[in-house]
Write an enzyme that holds these catalytic residues in place. Structure first.
Site, PDB file in Angstrom:
ATOM      1  N   ASP A 342       0.839  -1.191   0.000  1.00 32.50           N
ATOM      2  CA  ASP A 342       0.000   0.000   0.000  1.00 32.50           C
ATOM      3  C   ASP A 342       0.864   1.226   0.000  1.00 32.50           C
ATOM      4  OD1 ASP A 342      -2.382  -1.376   0.191  1.00 32.50           O
ATOM      5  OD2 ASP A 342      -2.098  -1.661   2.339  1.00 32.50           O
ATOM      6  N   HIS A 562       5.556   7.091  -5.475  1.00 35.23           N
ATOM      7  CA  HIS A 562       5.746   6.224  -4.305  1.00 35.23           C
ATOM      8  C   HIS A 562       5.427   4.774  -4.682  1.00 35.23           C
ATOM      9  CE1 HIS A 562       5.434   5.047   0.029  1.00 35.23           C
ATOM     10  NE2 HIS A 562       4.626   4.134  -0.500  1.00 35.23           N
ATOM     11  N   GLU A 563       4.303   4.577  -5.348  1.00 37.62           N
ATOM     12  CA  GLU A 563       3.893   3.210  -5.710  1.00 37.62           C
ATOM     13  C   GLU A 563       4.895   2.568  -6.658  1.00 37.62           C
ATOM     14  OE1 GLU A 563       1.816   1.715  -4.078  1.00 37.62           O
ATOM     15  OE2 GLU A 563       1.175   3.525  -3.047  1.00 37.62           O
ATOM     16  N   HIS A 566       8.014   1.039  -5.258  1.00 36.47           N
ATOM     17  CA  HIS A 566       7.981  -0.321  -4.701  1.00 36.47           C
ATOM     18  C   HIS A 566       8.509  -1.311  -5.730  1.00 36.47           C
ATOM     19  CE1 HIS A 566       6.067   0.224  -0.863  1.00 36.47           C
ATOM     20  NE2 HIS A 566       5.081   0.932  -1.392  1.00 36.47           N
ATOM     21  N   GLU A 592       8.944   1.413   1.912  1.00 43.03           N
ATOM     22  CA  GLU A 592       8.037   2.572   1.900  1.00 43.03           C
ATOM     23  C   GLU A 592       8.840   3.868   1.816  1.00 43.03           C
ATOM     24  OE1 GLU A 592       4.883   2.221   1.667  1.00 43.03           O
ATOM     25  OE2 GLU A 592       4.834   0.060   2.035  1.00 43.03           O
TER      26      GLU A 592
END
Ligand code: NAG
Ligand code: NAG
Ligand code: NAG
Ligand code: NAG
Length: 796
Positions: A342, A562-563, A566, A592
Site C-alpha cells: 500500500d 511512491h507506488e 515499490h 516505503e
C-alpha cells in the site's frame, strides 16, 4: 507553529483506520472504507551478514584481483571459499540466472540460492558484488548448520513422488516434448502453433486425475492440500469463508485440482517438487506450490535450523502472497510476504509524438500548478519506440492476431504501450485489457477538460468519473516518465524493470505495469503488487473522498511515484527474481521510505523547502505521515531511535524515518555539489554514448558516469545501493550499501559527507540495536560518531 508531538500518534492511528481502503468488490465504491487485509512476517536470521569491504579469497592458488577472470568464476571460487568453513553434508547452491553485470558501474551482481538435499533454502541467499576481479561486498544468509537427512524421518519419499509425477504425465509429456517452452513451465505450445484442444485434454486427464486421487492425509508432505487450505484460512479477508474452510475442510480439499509442474531443464543438484493448484478458494489464479526449506531460529536464538515447507505463490483480489507453510502438520505459516504494497494508510521511431494536457513533471498535484500541453517526452534510451507502441507478440490485446509477416510493432492511439497499460478500473476486479481508456485518435492529442464540480458526497464518484479521460492520460504520462527516469539511473531490463518487450537487452519480458485509475476496490489509498521479473506489476490508484469534489490520487504525482518505487526497490534488492527481500520490519519499512524520498526529491526545487507526503489527496496540510520531510529537527525530529517508539511497528512509520534520513543525506550532498534543475540525463548520441552535458562529470573511457549535482547523485547512489544491499536489509546495511555505492562510483569522494549526514539522524558508526525482532522491534541506540578518517576534517 505546528504541534507535531501531540498529533504524531493520532495521525498514525488515523492512517491505520480511516485511510484504509479495502471493500468487497461486489459493491464497488459505495461502502465505508475498510482496511485491506495484509500479512507480512518471517523468521529472523541472526547469522545473516553484509560485508561492504573487499573480501580476500583464501583458496590456495587463487590470484586475487584477476581482472581477466569471469565474474561468475570468481563468484564460484568465493562461494567455495566461504562454504569451506562449513562442514555440513548435502549443502550446495545454484547461481541464479537473474545475475547481471551493471554496465553503468561495471559491478557484476551475482545472486546465489542455497540448496540442501536438492531443495532450495528459500531464505538462503547470497548477493555477491564483483568489480575488477574482486568481491567488493556481499550479503550472506546461507544456512550454516548440519543438513537434515534426506527423508527427514517422515514418510516422504521424493523419488516415489517423482515417479508418480512422471507416470501421471508420461503420455502428455511425449506429446508435448517438441512444443514445451524452455523452462518446461505450464505454458504449453510454441508461439507459432495453436495448442490442439485434444492435447490439452489428454494432459489434463493424465496429470490431474493421478493427483486428486491420493488419500487425503494431514501429515504427508506429498499432499500439499492441507497446508494450502491452512494458509487460505488465515489469508482470506472473508471471515465467512474462513469459518467454512474450517468446518468443511475435507470438502474444500477434495475440490482442489492439483497438477504437477515440470521443468525439462534442470540443474543436476536440484530437485523440483512443484505443483499448480486450481480451484483454491479466494485465489484468482492457480496457486504455485514448491517444496523447500526455510530457516527458523534455534532455541538459543543464535543460529538457524531448517524446516521443510511448502512455498506458495497465491494471487488474490487484493494480495499477492509468497508464503512458506510447514509441510508437516500442524501446518504453521513460517513466513509470508505480500507482493502488494500500500501507499499511504492514510531506434528513434517515425511515430508522431503524442501530446498530453497534464500536470507536468515536477508539478506534484493540482494545488501547486496548472495543467499544460506536454509533447510525449519519452527518453530515446529508455523507451526507444516511444510510449505508444508495442510488439504484436507482446500485446495482451493481440493474442489472437497472428502476425502475417507484416508489422512487428503495433502503434496505438490509446494509453496502451510497451511500459504501461493505463485504464479505469471502477469495477475493482483484476481484468484490465478491455477496461475503458481514452483513444486520442491519429493525432494522439490527449487534451481533455478537468473541472470537477462541487456535489453531494453521494454524487462524488459520478462527478469524478466525468474526468476519466484526463485521469487515465495523466496516470499514463506519470508512469511512463517514471519508467524512463528509473531506467536512466540503472533500472533497466537486466536489472528487472517493467516492460512487455525488452529490445533484446536482457531480463524477462511481458511485465509492463498495469496502472488502474479510480480503482473500485477502495478509497484513500493506492497500492502496487510486485511479482518477480517477467510478471506484470499492478498499480491500483484510488479516489480520495477526503474532500468535495473527490480528489483523484492519479493526479498526485507523489503517490504514483511512491507506488512505482515499490517495483523499483523490490526488483533491485536481492535480484530481479526475488520479490521477497523487503517484506516486513526494517526492510519493509525502507521499501516505503524509498518511495517517499524519491517522490519528494522529484518535486523539490532549487530553493530548499520542506514537503509533506500526500497532502493534496488527503486534504491535510501536513499530509499522511507523522511529520513533514524537513532538515529542521524541530519540524521533523525523526532519528534512528524513533523506531523504538510506540506506533513505529508498521512499515509506513518505519519508512518515514528512513525517508527523513535520506532527505537529510541528499541535502548535504546538494550543499556540496549543487542542484540540477532536471533529473533526466541528456539524450544519447547516435552512437549510443551519453554526452556529459551539464549533467555528468566528464569521465575517462570505461569509467562510470557520475551525476554532477547533489540531487541527481543522491538518486543514483540510492539506486546503486539497492543493487548492492543484501536481501532483507536493515537500516545499517542499507546505509553501508549507499556508502559502498559511492565508493564504486566516485572512489569514495563523499565518504565523510555521507557518514556525517547519516550520523546527524543517529545512524552514525556507533549506532546499535539489541534484541532485534523480525517485525522491527528491538532497543536502538542512536550513534552520532563517524569513522576516524572523518573526525578531523569532515569536508574531505
Ligand atoms: C522410494 O521410492 C522408490 C520408487 O518408488 C523406491 O525404489 C525406493 O525404494 C523408495 N525408498 C524408500 C526409502 O522407501
Ligand atoms: C510504429 O511504431 C514503430 C516503433 O515506434 C515505428 O518504427 C513505425 O514506423 C510505426 N509505424 C507506423 C505506421 O507509424
Ligand atoms: C472521453 O473522450 C471521448 C473522446 O475521445 C469522448 O467521446 C468521451 O465522452 C469522453 N469521456 C468522458 C467521460 O468525458
Ligand atoms: C526550525 O523550525 C522551528 C519551528 O518551526 C523554527 O522555530 C526554527 O527557527 C527552525 N530552525 C531553523 C534553523 O530554521
Amino acid at each position: 507553529m505546528r504541534h507535531f508531538l501531540s498529533t504524531a500518534i493520532l495521525v498514525g492511528s488515523l492512517a491505520g483506520h480511516v485511510y484504509g481502503h479495502r471493500q468487497p468488490v461486489s459493491s464497488p465504491h459505495d461502502q465505508a472504507p475498510v482496511r485491506r487485509k495484509t500479512l507480512g512476517f518471517g523468521p529472523r536470521h541472526p547469522h545473516a551478514v553484509y560485508h561492504s569491504t573487499p573480501y580476500t579469497i583464501q583458496t590456495n592458488g587463487f590470484t586475487p584481483q584477476d581482472p581477466y577472470m569471469e565474474p561468475i568464476s570468481i563468484a564460484r571460487v568465493f562461494i567455495d571459499d566461504v562454504l569451506s568453513t562449513s562442514s555440513a553434508e548435502g549443502l550446495s547452491y545454484k547461481i541464479r540466472d537473474d545475475s547481471y553485470t551493471d554496465k553503468s558501474t561495471g559491478v557484476t551482481h551475482v545472486y546465489v540460492r542455497q540448496l540442501v538435499n536438492g531443495l532450495e533454502v528459500a531464505d538462503g541467499d547470497m548477493n555477491i558484488n564483483i568489480k575488477d576481479g574482486m568481491v567488493i561486498s556481499y550479503g550472506n544468509s546461507f544456512f550454516k548448520g548440519v543438513a537434515p537427512a534426506a527423508g527427514f524421518g517422515h514418510p516422504v519419499n521424493f523419488s516415489k513422488l517423482q515417479d508418480v509425477r512422471v507416470e501421471a504425465c508420461k503420455d502428455a509429456h511425449s506429446l508435448t516434448a517438441p512444443t514445451w517452452n524452455q523452462d518446461g513451465q505450464t505454458v504449453l505450445g510454441s508461439a507459432q502453433e495453436p495448442i490442439p484442444a485434444e492435447f490439452l485434454k489428454t494432459l489434463d486427464n493424465n496429470c490431474r486425475t493421478a493427483f486428486s486421487a491420493p488419500e487425503f492425509s494431514t501429515d504427508d508432505p506429498a499432499d500439499v492440500r492441507s497446508a494450502l487450505l491452512q494458509f487460505m484460512h488465515t489469508a482470506t479477508p472473508n471471515a465467512k469463508l474462513a469459518a467454512d474452510i474450517e468446518n468443511k475442510f475435507e470438502e474444500y480439499a477434495e475440490k482442489l485440482v492439483v497438477a504437477p509442474v515440470h521443468h525439462l531443464t534442470s540443474n543436476d543438484n536440484e530437485m523440483h517438487v512443484e505443483f499448480s493448484i486450481d480451484s483454491v478458494p479466494d485465489a484468482v489464479n492457480p496457486v504455485k506450490a514448491r517444496l523447500a526449506y526455510i530457516q527458523v531460529p534455534n532455541a538459543a536464538g543464535d543460529a538457524t535450523e531448517l524446516q521443510l515447507v511448502w512455498k506458495f505463490e497465491v494471487e488474490m483480489e487484493d494480495n499477492w502472497y509468497d508464503a512458506a507453510v510447514t509441510a508437516h502438520a500442524p501446518h504453521k505459516i513460517v513466513s509470508v510476504v505480500d507482493w502488494a504494497a500500500d501507499s499511504a494508510p492514510i531506434p528513434a521511431p517515425e511515430n508522431v509524438p503524442a501530446t498530453y494536457n497534464v500536470f507536468a513533471w515536477g508539478v506534484n498535484d493540482p494545488s501547486v500548478g496548472e495543467r499544460s500541453l506536454e509533447k510525449e517526452p519519452y527518453d530515446t534510451l529508455a523507451s526507444p519506440a516511444g510510449w505508444h507502441a508495442i510488439p504484436y507478440a507482446h500485446d495482451p490485446q493481440s493474442t489472437n492476431i497472428r502476425r502475417k509477416g507484416g508489422d512487428f510493432w503495433r502503434n496505438t492511439t490509446t494509453t496502451w504501450g510497451n511500459n504501461v497499460f493505463a485504464q479505469e478500473n471502477w469495477e475493482g476486479a483484476n481484468n484490465f485489457v478491455s477496461n475503458y481508456r481514452p483513444d486520442a485518435g491519429k493525432s494522439k492529442v490527449f487534451d481533455y477538460p478537468y473541472d470537477p464540480k462541487l456535489t453531494d458526497k453521494a454524487d462524488g464518484l459520478e462527478e469524478a468519473k466525468k474526468y476519466i479521460n484526463t485521469t487515465v492520460a495523466q496516470l499514463f504520462y506519470t508512469t511512463n516518465r517514471v519508467h524512463d527516469l528509473f531506467y536512466r539511473y540503472g533500472f533497466n531490463e537486466e536489472a528487472g524493470n517493467f516492460q512487455q518487450y525488452n529490445f533484446g537487452r536482457g531480463g524477462r519480458e511481458n511485465d509492463g505495469v498495469i496502472a488502474n485509475a479510480h480503482d473500485g476496490s477502495g478509497y484513500n489509498n493506492a497500492n502496487f503488487m510486485t511479482p518477480p521479473d517477467g510478471q506484470n506489476g499492478r498499480m491500483r490508484m484510488y479516489l480520495w473522498n477526503t474532500a468535495l469534489p473527490f480528489r483523484d490520487g492519479d493526479l498526485e504525482a507523489g503517490i504514483v511515484i511512491h507506488e512505482l518505487s515499490h517495483g523499483l526497490s523490490i526488483r533491485l534488492t536481492g535480484g530481479p527474481l526475488n520479490s521477497n527481500c523487503l517484506g516486513w520490519g526494517e526492510s519493509g519499512g525502507m521499501g516505503e521510505g524509498w518511495g517517499d524520498f524519491i517522490a519528494t526529491t522529484i518535486r523539490s526545487n532549487k530553493e530548499y523547502s520542506d514537503y509533506a507526503m500526500g497532502a493534496w489527496a488527503a486534504n491535510r496540510e501536513d499530509g499522511i505521515r507523522n511529520y513533514i520531510y524537513s532538515t529542521n529537527t524541530t519540524v521533523n525530529p525523526s532519528v534512528y531511535k524513533t523506531l523504538d517508539k510506540p506506533g513505529y511497528w508498521g512499515v509506513h512509520a518505519i519508512g518515514e524515518v528512513w525517508a527523513e534520513i535520506l532527505w537529510v543525506v541528499s541535502q548535504r550532498l546538494i550543499e556540496k555539489h549543487g542542484y540540477s534543475e532536471s533529473l533526466f540525463p541528456p539524450t544519447p548520441r547516435e552512437d549510443g554514448t551519453i554526452p556529459p552535458g551539464d549533467f555528468y562529470r566528464t569521465a575517462a573511457a570505461g569509467k562510470p558516469l557520475v551525476p554532477k549535482h547533489g540531487n541527481s547523485l543522491s538518486i543514483q547512489l540510492v539506486l546503486n545501493g539497492m543493487k548492492l544491499q543484501p536481501c532483507r536489509p536493515n537500516f545499517f546495511q542499507a546505509r553501508d550499501a549507499i556508502i559502498s555505492a559511492d565508493n564504486v562510483l566516485t572512489g569514495g569522494e563523499n565518504f565523510c559527507i555521507l557518514w556525517n549526514a547519516f550520523a546527524e539522524r543517529g545512524l552514525g558508526s556507533d549506532a546499535k540495536i539489541e534484541g532485534q525482532t523480525p517485525w522491527g522491534g528491538g532497543i536502538r541506540t542512536n550513534g552520532y560518531a563517524v569513522p576516524a578518517a572523518c573526525q578531523v576534517d569532515d569536508s574531505a
